[in-house]
Design an enzyme around this catalytic site. Sequence first.
Site, PDB file in Angstrom:
ATOM      1  N   CYS A   2     -54.157  56.420 -21.509  1.00 24.42           N
ATOM      2  CA  CYS A   2     -55.205  57.072 -22.738  1.00 24.42           C
ATOM      3  C   CYS A   2     -54.789  58.421 -22.658  1.00 24.42           C
ATOM      4  CB  CYS A   2     -56.556  56.665 -22.380  1.00 24.42           C
ATOM      5  SG  CYS A   2     -57.052  54.925 -22.034  1.00 24.42           S
ATOM      6  N   ARG A  27     -48.191  58.588 -25.445  1.00 23.06           N
ATOM      7  CA  ARG A  27     -48.624  57.938 -24.344  1.00 23.06           C
ATOM      8  C   ARG A  27     -49.007  56.372 -24.401  1.00 23.06           C
ATOM      9  NH1 ARG A  27     -51.003  62.435 -21.054  1.00 23.06           N
ATOM     10  NH2 ARG A  27     -52.419  60.873 -20.217  1.00 23.06           N
ATOM     11  N   TRP A  74     -55.698  53.002 -24.362  1.00 20.34           N
ATOM     12  CA  TRP A  74     -54.601  51.920 -23.893  1.00 20.34           C
ATOM     13  C   TRP A  74     -55.829  50.925 -23.095  1.00 20.34           C
ATOM     14  CZ3 TRP A  74     -49.297  51.287 -24.003  1.00 20.34           C
ATOM     15  CH2 TRP A  74     -48.763  50.226 -23.533  1.00 20.34           C
ATOM     16  N   ASN A  98     -60.136  58.505 -19.556  1.00 25.07           N
ATOM     17  CA  ASN A  98     -58.641  57.918 -19.199  1.00 25.07           C
ATOM     18  C   ASN A  98     -58.634  57.583 -17.814  1.00 25.07           C
ATOM     19  OD1 ASN A  98     -55.795  57.850 -18.677  1.00 25.07           O
ATOM     20  ND2 ASN A  98     -55.543  60.025 -18.792  1.00 25.07           N
ATOM     21  N   GLY A  99     -57.991  56.506 -17.459  1.00 25.58           N
ATOM     22  CA  GLY A  99     -58.097  55.673 -15.877  1.00 25.58           C
ATOM     23  C   GLY A  99     -58.708  54.723 -15.776  1.00 25.58           C
ATOM     24  N   GLU A 480     -36.414  54.297   1.864  1.00 27.57           N
ATOM     25  CA  GLU A 480     -36.576  54.992   0.595  1.00 27.57           C
ATOM     26  C   GLU A 480     -36.756  56.445   1.185  1.00 27.57           C
ATOM     27  OE1 GLU A 480     -36.159  54.906  -2.300  1.00 27.57           O
ATOM     28  OE2 GLU A 480     -37.754  56.357  -3.182  1.00 27.57           O
ATOM     29  N   LYS A 484     -34.634  59.502  -0.057  1.00 24.52           N
ATOM     30  CA  LYS A 484     -35.132  60.691  -0.672  1.00 24.52           C
ATOM     31  C   LYS A 484     -34.884  62.142  -0.220  1.00 24.52           C
ATOM     32  CE  LYS A 484     -36.164  59.494  -4.055  1.00 24.52           C
ATOM     33  NZ  LYS A 484     -36.489  58.518  -4.786  1.00 24.52           N
ATOM     34  N   GLU A 487     -31.166  63.038  -0.478  1.00 18.27           N
ATOM     35  CA  GLU A 487     -30.557  63.083  -1.749  1.00 18.27           C
ATOM     36  C   GLU A 487     -30.929  64.435  -2.385  1.00 18.27           C
ATOM     37  OE1 GLU A 487     -33.390  60.106  -4.331  1.00 18.27           O
ATOM     38  OE2 GLU A 487     -31.655  60.766  -5.100  1.00 18.27           O
ATOM     39  N   HIS A 503     -31.284  48.685  19.304  1.00 12.83           N
ATOM     40  CA  HIS A 503     -30.024  48.054  19.068  1.00 12.83           C
ATOM     41  C   HIS A 503     -28.794  48.926  18.571  1.00 12.83           C
ATOM     42  CE1 HIS A 503     -31.856  44.045  19.714  1.00 12.83           C
ATOM     43  NE2 HIS A 503     -32.844  44.413  18.912  1.00 12.83           N
ATOM     44  N   LYS A 603     -28.884  61.061 -13.434  1.00 12.11           N
ATOM     45  CA  LYS A 603     -29.993  60.290 -13.662  1.00 12.11           C
ATOM     46  C   LYS A 603     -29.874  58.888 -13.985  1.00 12.11           C
ATOM     47  CE  LYS A 603     -34.684  59.715 -13.527  1.00 12.11           C
ATOM     48  NZ  LYS A 603     -35.176  59.533 -12.232  1.00 12.11           N
TER      49      LYS A 603
HETATM   50  C1  F6R Z   1     -32.761  57.590  -6.006  1.00 10.25           C
HETATM   51  C2  F6R Z   1     -32.559  57.403  -7.374  1.00 10.25           C
HETATM   52  C3  F6R Z   1     -31.575  56.375  -7.438  1.00 10.25           C
HETATM   53  C4  F6R Z   1     -31.835  55.238  -8.450  1.00 10.25           C
HETATM   54  C5  F6R Z   1     -30.509  54.322  -8.611  1.00 10.25           C
HETATM   55  C6  F6R Z   1     -30.779  53.478  -9.715  1.00 10.25           C
HETATM   56  O1  F6R Z   1     -34.049  58.487  -5.903  1.00 10.25           O
HETATM   57  O2  F6R Z   1     -33.208  57.449  -8.327  1.00 10.25           O
HETATM   58  O3  F6R Z   1     -31.164  55.803  -6.268  1.00 10.25           O
HETATM   59  O4  F6R Z   1     -32.921  54.414  -8.086  1.00 10.25           O
HETATM   60  O5  F6R Z   1     -29.634  55.190  -9.263  1.00 10.25           O
HETATM   61  O6  F6R Z   1     -31.138  53.812 -11.032  1.00 10.25           O
HETATM   62  P1  F6R Z   1     -31.879  52.978 -12.014  1.00 10.25           P
HETATM   63  O7  F6R Z   1     -33.263  52.650 -11.571  1.00 10.25           O
HETATM   64  O8  F6R Z   1     -31.931  53.654 -13.219  1.00 10.25           O
HETATM   65  O9  F6R Z   1     -31.293  51.569 -12.148  1.00 10.25           O
END
Ligand code: F6R
Length: 608
Positions: A2, A27, A74, A98-99, A480, A484, A487, A503, A603
């Site tokens: 919203c 949004r 929404w 909103n929320g 994960e 994170k 990277e 192991h 990305k």
């Molecule tokens: C890590 C990251 C990548 C994506 C991967 C898949 O932070 O962003 O590992 O998760 O490249 O990308 P999508 O989700 O766009 O298929």
Amino acid sequence: MCGIVGIVGTEPVAPQIVEALKRLEYRGYDSAGVATLQDGKLDRRRAEGKLRNLEAKLESAPLPGLIGIGHTRWATHGKPNETNAHPHATDKLAVVHNGIIENFRELKTGLESKGVRFQTETDTEVVAQLVTWEMHQGRGPIEAVAITLPRLRGAFALGFIFTGEDDLMIGARHGAPLAIGYGHGENYLGSDALALAPFTDEVAYLDDGDWAILTRRGVDIRDEDGQMVQRTRHKIATGSFLADKGNHRHFMAKEIHEQPEVVGRTLAHYVNFTAGRVEIPFDLPFDFKNLKRVSISACGTAYLAGLVSKYWFERLARIPVEIDVASEFRYREAPLEPGSLALFVSQSGETADTLASLRYASAEKQHILSVVNVATSTMARESDVVAATLAGVEIGVASTKAFTCQLTVLLCLAIAAGRARGTLSAADEKELVDALIGVPGLMSEAIKREHQVEMLARELSKAKDVLYLGRGTSYPLALEGALKLKEISYIHAEGYAAGELKHGPIALIDETMPVIVIAPHDALFEKTVSNMQEVAARGGRIILITDEKGALETDLDTMATIVMPSAHPIVAPIVHAVPVQLLAYHTAVFMGKDVDQPRNLAKSVTVE
Ligand code: F6R
């Protein structure tokens, strides 16, 4: 998601409010409304559908008030019709929201027992009625809002105007964003700076828990303890609005902070809050009941969301799940029984390996279901059915909000599968849905641990290697966390299933090695504690991410313990993702790395 706008102005504000609402259209919304005060009298116009419907109503019956609030809705609680559209009004006030108000059912029951009658199915009306009740007890608007806010649980933002108060507006932020705009003899409220751009280039972003009292003369901001506070005013560059970082240094930080809101929004798409049920908003071309197995493929963080969901599908729906990283799946020539389900998870919907896997599965006559964030992507177009994550545009290369929205959608799908297969009773489903409804609020609590995490990040930045451990759904989260951290900070990190430690990886442990253990107090907690003992006995430095109960039940000497709010074990990974992301983020920032655009990464990975 919203959108909220409010103006304490000097000329009729309804046209300006509609203009600002148009800037929040991105949004997503399904109804809209405006309320203004003219000579202390409240009046409002609301319309289902697009803003042009509201404009048409305002044209035939204008609102002349100089102070007003507006909203694009929404739908979460209740259908997207005019009755449920905001602003909601009583004899005392109008409110936009909103929320999600998580505890609305119990608050509503309490008010109904005092004789309050409700007009709508929304959680928002509970806020309107609570404040109104206090005002009927003789309190002024500011005091009534101050008493009401601490009673509301969840992640939300609010805007109020009051009958007879032509120079008073109140805004409150708790987990969903709200900005204040400063003008000359006018002041503004908006869900983001973009909405306020036509009126002012000076904004302040409220902190979580803040609420603000706006008049034409000025704006008083108070924190959640009611203390007056100052929030930094920013000059905003009108050109860069759509890629606005708010008051964050990086998009990644903004996206981490947005999670309570976007997870709430995604949830609203898949859950009927009033009925306490998952309702998948599209037809499935298959019946979960008849599926023999599900094959999941994805890359990177999206793969790890899929891995968490393997535990959910298997536990809640008793469907066997096989999961691969897409770069392996596409070439391993997996035999797939025609008519089974192949599930793909991707933020961009363009990742080359995931797309190739999708095409392979399609050729093998699988039903193709994709969980994607970019609705216009190739994967979305080539799937039989798309389960959208409503995370909004994710700009930071390291995926954060897309991950938690993927988890949200996957859990809803697993619950729907459990219901269809008879492995979840209606009561089980209600328990899980109630837990899900609490998630945005818990994420917003989790974000409050940021300062502690930031301090810890300084320590972590000295490490050369870091180990992450977890069991059950915390195991993919450990992977994960390691992903994170490496990277964006370029520190070498590995994630392991806690039980695997002995192991092999245990050989690495010494006093230089931070070991981050993700262990909410669930059925596997004690097992993980035993693994922590093994680490401690070898001088390893443990950072424990747990919850209140977990913290009480461990007496290990840790380097630090980050205590999360308690969550139902099934939804815990969505909440525990927050400190994991924050730790990587602050470590990288402390090391001066380019967190939004880490080296060598893109990305959208459209090559294999
Ligand atoms: C890590 C990251 C990548 C994506 C991967 C898949 O932070 O962003 O590992 O998760 O490249 O990308 P999508 O989700 O766009 O298929």
